[in-house]
Design a protein around this motif. Structure first.
Motif, PDB file in Angstrom:
ATOM      1  N   LEU A 173       0.843  -1.189   0.000  1.00  0.00           N
ATOM      2  CA  LEU A 173       0.000   0.000   0.000  1.00  0.00           C
ATOM      3  C   LEU A 173       0.883   1.245   0.000  1.00  0.00           C
ATOM      4  O   LEU A 173       2.058   1.186   0.384  1.00  0.00           O
ATOM      5  CB  LEU A 173      -0.919   0.006   1.223  1.00  0.00           C
ATOM      6  N   ASP A 174       0.300   2.374  -0.406  1.00  0.00           N
ATOM      7  CA  ASP A 174       1.035   3.630  -0.471  1.00  0.00           C
ATOM      8  C   ASP A 174       1.158   4.336   0.878  1.00  0.00           C
ATOM      9  O   ASP A 174       1.703   5.427   0.941  1.00  0.00           O
ATOM     10  CB  ASP A 174       0.373   4.578  -1.476  1.00  0.00           C
ATOM     11  N   ILE A 175       0.633   3.745   1.912  1.00  0.00           N
ATOM     12  CA  ILE A 175       0.801   4.300   3.257  1.00  0.00           C
ATOM     13  C   ILE A 175       1.820   3.434   3.999  1.00  0.00           C
ATOM     14  O   ILE A 175       2.070   2.287   3.618  1.00  0.00           O
ATOM     15  CB  ILE A 175      -0.537   4.354   4.035  1.00  0.00           C
ATOM     16  N   ALA A 176       2.415   4.001   5.034  1.00  0.00           N
ATOM     17  CA  ALA A 176       3.437   3.276   5.784  1.00  0.00           C
ATOM     18  C   ALA A 176       2.874   2.019   6.436  1.00  0.00           C
ATOM     19  O   ALA A 176       1.733   2.010   6.909  1.00  0.00           O
ATOM     20  CB  ALA A 176       4.025   4.188   6.864  1.00  0.00           C
ATOM     21  N   GLN A 177       3.686   0.974   6.441  1.00  0.00           N
ATOM     22  CA  GLN A 177       3.286  -0.252   7.134  1.00  0.00           C
ATOM     23  C   GLN A 177       3.246   0.040   8.623  1.00  0.00           C
ATOM     24  O   GLN A 177       4.175   0.628   9.179  1.00  0.00           O
ATOM     25  CB  GLN A 177       4.282  -1.370   6.841  1.00  0.00           C
ATOM     26  N   PRO A 178       2.170  -0.365   9.295  1.00  0.00           N
ATOM     27  CA  PRO A 178       2.050  -0.058  10.718  1.00  0.00           C
ATOM     28  C   PRO A 178       2.984  -0.909  11.578  1.00  0.00           C
ATOM     29  O   PRO A 178       3.302  -2.045  11.236  1.00  0.00           O
ATOM     30  CB  PRO A 178       0.590  -0.395  11.027  1.00  0.00           C
TER      31      PRO A 178
END
Length: 109
Positions: free
Chosen positions: A44-49
């Motif tokens: 995904l284009d968001i940071a991995q949690p």
């Protein structure tokens, strides 16, 4: 304890991603070693949690899981759309009473 996939969904939702495909976007794996599932691949284009970030969504994910169970129960008790429309046609007040009873017996969080 909420499922990892539901905590990930809640994390993504909070970060502007409304839909997560667990076959392509995020791949989970459980090595059956007692450690549980983990994120094997993140696309995904968001940071991995982090684990801590995911843990912060435990309550929200538990509520979502609980409400999904309630929704499934309600749907099974409502009956088909066709049957409901027939019931409404014949006696809308009885239908309203029955539907309210289903909702009262299966409250959401």
């Amino acid at each position: 304890m909420a499922q990892l996939s539901n905590k990930i969904k809640e994390y993504c939702k909070a970060n502007g991603v409304s839909n997560v495909d667990f076959l392509n976007d995020v791949k989970l794996q459980d090595d059956s070693n007692g450690q549980g599932a983990y994120i094997k691949e993140w696309n995904l284009d968001i940071a991995q949690p982090t684990d801590e970030q995911l843990a912060s969504y435990e309550t929200t994910a538990n509520t979502a899981e609980s409400n999904a169970t309630v929704d499934a129960t309600r749907i099974s008790q409502y009956g088909s759309w066709g049957d409901q429309l027939d019931e409404i046609y014949h006696d809308i007040d009885a239908w309203k009473t029955r539907i309210q009873s289903v909702k009262d017996n299966n409250p959401k969080s």
